[in-house]
Design an enzyme around this catalytic site. Structure first.
Site, PDB file in Angstrom:
ATOM      1  N   ARG A  50      28.196  33.466  48.608  1.00  0.00           N
ATOM      2  CA  ARG A  50      29.432  33.078  47.934  1.00  0.00           C
ATOM      3  C   ARG A  50      29.130  32.018  46.892  1.00  0.00           C
ATOM      4  O   ARG A  50      28.099  31.362  46.944  1.00  0.00           O
ATOM      5  CB  ARG A  50      30.420  32.475  48.944  1.00  0.00           C
ATOM      6  CG  ARG A  50      30.607  33.324  50.156  1.00  0.00           C
ATOM      7  CD  ARG A  50      31.353  32.539  51.223  1.00  0.00           C
ATOM      8  NE  ARG A  50      31.341  33.284  52.487  1.00  0.00           N
ATOM      9  CZ  ARG A  50      31.917  32.870  53.607  1.00  0.00           C
ATOM     10  NH1 ARG A  50      32.552  31.704  53.634  1.00  0.00           N
ATOM     11  NH2 ARG A  50      31.864  33.597  54.691  1.00  0.00           N
ATOM     12  N   ASP A  52      31.421  28.640  45.169  1.00  0.00           N
ATOM     13  CA  ASP A  52      32.682  27.900  45.254  1.00  0.00           C
ATOM     14  C   ASP A  52      33.540  28.140  44.013  1.00  0.00           C
ATOM     15  O   ASP A  52      33.037  28.552  42.967  1.00  0.00           O
ATOM     16  CB  ASP A  52      32.403  26.390  45.321  1.00  0.00           C
ATOM     17  CG  ASP A  52      31.662  25.993  46.587  1.00  0.00           C
ATOM     18  OD1 ASP A  52      31.785  26.710  47.602  1.00  0.00           O
ATOM     19  OD2 ASP A  52      30.974  24.958  46.560  1.00  0.00           O
ATOM     20  N   ARG A 197      25.388  20.972  45.343  1.00  0.00           N
ATOM     21  CA  ARG A 197      26.282  19.959  44.750  1.00  0.00           C
ATOM     22  C   ARG A 197      26.138  18.615  45.461  1.00  0.00           C
ATOM     23  O   ARG A 197      26.273  17.557  44.829  1.00  0.00           O
ATOM     24  CB  ARG A 197      27.727  20.450  44.803  1.00  0.00           C
ATOM     25  CG  ARG A 197      27.973  21.634  43.861  1.00  0.00           C
ATOM     26  CD  ARG A 197      29.310  22.319  44.137  1.00  0.00           C
ATOM     27  NE  ARG A 197      30.401  21.366  44.110  1.00  0.00           N
ATOM     28  CZ  ARG A 197      31.608  21.593  44.600  1.00  0.00           C
ATOM     29  NH1 ARG A 197      31.875  22.769  45.180  1.00  0.00           N
ATOM     30  NH2 ARG A 197      32.547  20.686  44.532  1.00  0.00           N
TER      31      ARG A 197
END
Lengths: 244, 244
Positions: A50, A52, A197
């Site tokens: 995935r 974000d 991140r």
């Protein structure tokens, strides 16, 4: 059944991430809708992972099965003519029936872009994190060394991460400085939710002097420390490539 | 009266160009509205020139007069906090009362970006013209040489151009190729309406072989030939700097 692999580029600005979810339009559902239109029935895309909300991709990989006898060009040029302008297929490939984009991936390359200009930049606003404070790049590079290797990244998983193990192998964290830009290239065998991140947010804390380079080592100790530094915003991140 | 010079960056995607006009929101009116809000009364911005709808700028220059005793920071950081995210002030400077952004400009630097990838690129779609056909860069460089010097650019003016003379001096047309990108840097003492976009469109005609490099010479003959080649789309163009 044919098993078709797609390499996909997208601008994540307008999307609630890759994966289908109730709130907001996602990249996956946008692609599945265009594929369904082309194939005349529902299609399920399986991806390498995935991304974000707001994260971009140059090389997301996904695959789907079909009985239709369309040429491969239909799944690149044909699909591109149906997709919105912020999503495009960059390549389509016929794969063995056993190929799975997630289980067969051996590594990923993410790039994070930081803009360090004095004023915010309209032309960079969608693709780079604006850090106004001056960053000590040498200190960031020293800190980055602590991420490399096979380690327990439990301190670098976002809320809701469902991974069974938090051990990952980071191959490299390269930091290139050019003018008002810092480009951080992170390669590894896999990444936890928001891991890149949180790594970048921690490196920026080092760059501003709020953490020392060696403080990063603490995050790999047991028990996992509570203070994890900041999570860099999603729009600076891009999934460059998935390795098989 | 103070005379304040602003250096302005903007993403032109959402705007109907620089200059105030009845159809569509422009960059100028957006800036004038934020300035009026800050100064408590109407303000008139004078710029170094216009840009077409969709054209971007890193270094547009504009100036306004005011009696207000605000510090210069108000016109950079202060104004930036009022402006939308796709417009920003990059610098503010106190100028002599006689300074005029248009009349005092001695040159401009425009950059045009071409993306030559096989598939369209979502991440480049707002800032680069996608040319699918392969381009002969050496031929384009030879053709570009014909633009350099003081010449009559009558064949390279868009409809509605109100300039009194069509003679302009182009200092350089540099073409850099890197990966799937061509970057064309054009510098000169002034430009007619759509002149850079028509120059780039003509160079692409040379790159694809539809024109020979020496055909460009014809466009400087009298009478001006009717066929002018294509006009490159606005979104690949950026005003980099104005020289004083």
């Amino acid at each position: 059944m044919r098993n078709i692999k797609l390499i996909i580029e997208y601008d994540g600005t307008a999307y609630a991430g890759w994966q289908v979810q109730p709130n907001g339009v996602t990249v996956q559902e946008t692609l599945e809708r265009s594929l369904a239109q082309m194939l005349g029935g529902p299609v399920r895309l399986h991806s390498s992972g995935r991304t974000d909300a707001g994260v971009h991709a140059m090389g997301m990989v996904a695959a789907f099965k079909t009985e239709k006898n369309l040429p491969l060009r239909a799944f690149s040029d044909g699909l591109n003519s149906l997709l919105p302008r912020d999503i495009a297929v960059r390549g389509a490939e016929e794969m063995p029936a056993t190929f799975h984009p997630r289980f067969d991936a051996v590594g990923k390359h993410y790039r994070y872009t930081i803009f360090t200009g004095r004023y915010r930049s309209p032309l960079q606003r969608l693709y780079a994190w604006h850090c106004r404070r001056s960053l000590d790049v040498a200190a960031m590079r020293r800190a980055a060394g602590h991420f490399v290797g096979e380690k327990d990244f439990a301190a670098f998983r976002g809320a809701g991460c469902a991974a069974k193990t938090t051990v990952r192998r980071v191959e490299a964290v390269d930091i290139a400085a050019a003018g008002e830009f810092l480009q951080l290239d992170v390669r590894g065998n896999g990444f936890l939710k928001q891991m890149v991140r949180m790594m970048v947010g921690t490196l920026v804390e080092v760059g501003t002097g709020r953490l020392a380079p060696d403080d990063v080592r603490r995050f790999f100790e047991t028990p996992v420390p509570a203070a994890k530094g900041v999570t860099a915003p999603s729009h600076g991140l891009c999934l460059v490539e998935v390795y098989y």
